[in-house]
Scaffold this motif. Structure first.
Motif, PDB file in Angstrom:
ATOM      1  N   UNK A 170      17.544   0.627  10.251  1.00 27.07           N
ATOM      2  CA  UNK A 170      16.629  -0.231   9.506  1.00 27.07           C
ATOM      3  C   UNK A 170      15.210   0.032   9.973  1.00 27.07           C
ATOM      4  N   UNK A 171      14.293  -0.099   9.038  1.00 30.82           N
ATOM      5  CA  UNK A 171      12.903   0.136   9.396  1.00 30.82           C
ATOM      6  C   UNK A 171      11.985  -0.442   8.346  1.00 30.82           C
ATOM      7  N   UNK A 172      10.744  -0.496   8.679  1.00 24.44           N
ATOM      8  CA  UNK A 172       9.757  -1.003   7.745  1.00 24.44           C
ATOM      9  C   UNK A 172       9.463   0.096   6.726  1.00 24.44           C
ATOM     10  N   UNK A 173       9.492  -0.223   5.417  1.00 21.33           N
ATOM     11  CA  UNK A 173       9.269   0.812   4.400  1.00 21.33           C
ATOM     12  C   UNK A 173       7.972   1.581   4.589  1.00 21.33           C
ATOM     13  N   UNK A 174       6.900   0.902   4.964  1.00 16.10           N
ATOM     14  CA  UNK A 174       5.627   1.593   5.155  1.00 16.10           C
ATOM     15  C   UNK A 174       5.718   2.627   6.281  1.00 16.10           C
ATOM     16  N   UNK A 175       6.414   2.263   7.356  1.00 15.66           N
ATOM     17  CA  UNK A 175       6.585   3.206   8.448  1.00 15.66           C
ATOM     18  C   UNK A 175       7.389   4.421   7.997  1.00 15.66           C
ATOM     19  N   UNK A 176       8.411   4.168   7.175  1.00 19.49           N
ATOM     20  CA  UNK A 176       9.229   5.267   6.677  1.00 19.49           C
ATOM     21  C   UNK A 176       8.400   6.197   5.796  1.00 19.49           C
ATOM     22  N   UNK A 177       7.558   5.632   4.938  1.00 20.61           N
ATOM     23  CA  UNK A 177       6.709   6.459   4.062  1.00 20.61           C
ATOM     24  C   UNK A 177       5.719   7.271   4.886  1.00 20.61           C
ATOM     25  N   UNK A 178       5.145   6.624   5.925  1.00 24.52           N
ATOM     26  CA  UNK A 178       4.218   7.357   6.792  1.00 24.52           C
ATOM     27  C   UNK A 178       4.922   8.511   7.493  1.00 24.52           C
ATOM     28  N   UNK A 179       6.134   8.260   7.916  1.00 22.33           N
ATOM     29  CA  UNK A 179       6.905   9.311   8.585  1.00 22.33           C
ATOM     30  C   UNK A 179       7.179  10.472   7.633  1.00 22.33           C
ATOM     31  N   UNK A 180       7.535  10.165   6.409  1.00 24.73           N
ATOM     32  CA  UNK A 180       7.786  11.214   5.421  1.00 24.73           C
ATOM     33  C   UNK A 180       6.503  11.984   5.112  1.00 24.73           C
ATOM     34  N   UNK A 181       5.379  11.273   5.052  1.00 24.74           N
ATOM     35  CA  UNK A 181       4.105  11.928   4.798  1.00 24.74           C
ATOM     36  C   UNK A 181       3.765  12.907   5.925  1.00 24.74           C
ATOM     37  N   UNK A 182       3.962  12.472   7.170  1.00 22.17           N
ATOM     38  CA  UNK A 182       3.699  13.345   8.310  1.00 22.17           C
ATOM     39  C   UNK A 182       4.608  14.570   8.297  1.00 22.17           C
ATOM     40  N   UNK A 183       5.862  14.319   7.950  1.00 26.15           N
ATOM     41  CA  UNK A 183       6.814  15.422   7.900  1.00 26.15           C
ATOM     42  C   UNK A 183       6.429  16.419   6.805  1.00 26.15           C
ATOM     43  N   UNK A 184       6.042  15.910   5.638  1.00 28.71           N
ATOM     44  CA  UNK A 184       5.633  16.793   4.551  1.00 28.71           C
ATOM     45  C   UNK A 184       4.397  17.591   4.935  1.00 28.71           C
ATOM     46  N   UNK A 185       3.436  16.938   5.616  1.00 25.14           N
ATOM     47  CA  UNK A 185       2.224  17.630   6.054  1.00 25.14           C
ATOM     48  C   UNK A 185       2.554  18.744   7.037  1.00 25.14           C
ATOM     49  N   UNK A 186       3.454  18.451   7.974  1.00 25.45           N
ATOM     50  CA  UNK A 186       3.863  19.461   8.947  1.00 25.45           C
ATOM     51  C   UNK A 186       4.557  20.637   8.257  1.00 25.45           C
ATOM     52  N   UNK A 187       5.453  20.347   7.314  1.00 26.31           N
ATOM     53  CA  UNK A 187       6.192  21.418   6.639  1.00 26.31           C
ATOM     54  C   UNK A 187       5.297  22.236   5.712  1.00 26.31           C
ATOM     55  N   UNK A 188       4.259  21.623   5.173  1.00 24.79           N
ATOM     56  CA  UNK A 188       3.299  22.396   4.377  1.00 24.79           C
ATOM     57  C   UNK A 188       2.590  23.436   5.247  1.00 24.79           C
ATOM     58  N   UNK A 189       2.240  23.026   6.488  1.00 27.80           N
ATOM     59  CA  UNK A 189       1.633  23.985   7.414  1.00 27.80           C
ATOM     60  C   UNK A 189       2.633  25.075   7.794  1.00 27.80           C
ATOM     61  N   UNK A 190       3.886  24.657   7.994  1.00 28.26           N
ATOM     62  CA  UNK A 190       4.926  25.639   8.302  1.00 28.26           C
ATOM     63  C   UNK A 190       5.116  26.603   7.139  1.00 28.26           C
ATOM     64  N   UNK A 191       5.042  26.099   5.911  1.00 27.14           N
ATOM     65  CA  UNK A 191       5.197  26.955   4.732  1.00 27.14           C
ATOM     66  C   UNK A 191       4.097  28.001   4.669  1.00 27.14           C
TER      67      UNK A 191
END
Length: 204
Positions: A63-84
């Motif tokens: 369980x988690x706060x939805x905003x925290x989950x969205x922020x985590x996904x945003x960070x992950x997407x940003x990291x993977x864009x750099x990896x791409x």
């Protein structure tokens, strides 16, 4: 430890699987996987290009706060864009290196062929024997040190009869005979061939 056998997996981009859908839709997709996991599939994006691929990952349900989950996904997407971008640069450099090697090999082959044709042209002007000149020309076309064609024929104009008369042919009737002939002459260089030609020591 215990790595997944990803090198044996192939997913068509038109399949109805979450990985393929994420690739086609160019967005993060998520679902539940094996009852106790969340699965995420995130496309590897390069601006102005189709995705390079996707990354699939799982984490235990919590369980988690939805905003925290969205922020985590945003960070992950940003990291993977750099990896791409890093993956794209590596692939781009490899392709450039492969093209450079291929172009270098083609240039070497063209230079060799031009040199050979120049030598044949020069030699043909110093030989008076028609059969030797004919053999030299056709060998330059068919030999492994020449242009590498399987067979070649020379026809010369018979002005009295107004027709093309066969002068000489080099090559075999079957591919197997061609292969054996190439094997037999594989160690013979152009200079060695010319020496034998001028001495009349060639096998027919």
């Amino acid at each position: 430890e215990g790595g997944l056998p990803t090198n044996t997996q192939k997913i068509r981009v038109d399949e109805d699987r979450i990985e393929a859908r994420s690739y086609r839709q160019e967005c993060i997709l998520r679902d539940h996987w094996k009852d106790n996991c969340n699965r995420y599939v995130i496309p590897l994006m390069i601006p102005g290009r189709s995705p390079l691929g996707v990354v699939a990952l799982c984490e235990s349900l919590k369980t988690g706060i939805p905003n925290e989950q969205r922020n985590r996904e945003f960070q992950l997407q940003s990291f993977l864009n750099q990896a791409a971008r890093a993956l794209f640069e590596v692939e781009h450099r490899r392709n450039q290196e492969a093209r450079a090697i291929e172009q270098d090999e083609q240039l070497k082959e063209q230079t060799h062929q031009l040199f050979l044709l120049h030598r044949v042209s020069t030699l043909s002007q110093t030989i008076d024997d028609l059969e030797q000149i004919s053999h030299l020309i056709l060998t330059a076309i068919t030999a492994h040190f020449g242009l590498g064609f399987n067979r070649a024929w020379l026809f010369l104009l018979d002005r009295k009869k107004d027709n093309l008369a066969g002068q000489m042919g080099i090559g075999s009737l079957t591919e197997d005979q061609n292969y054996r002939a190439w094997e037999k002459s594989a160690s013979l260089s152009f200079e060695e061939y010319v020496a034998r030609l001028l001495k009349g020591a060639l096998e027919h």
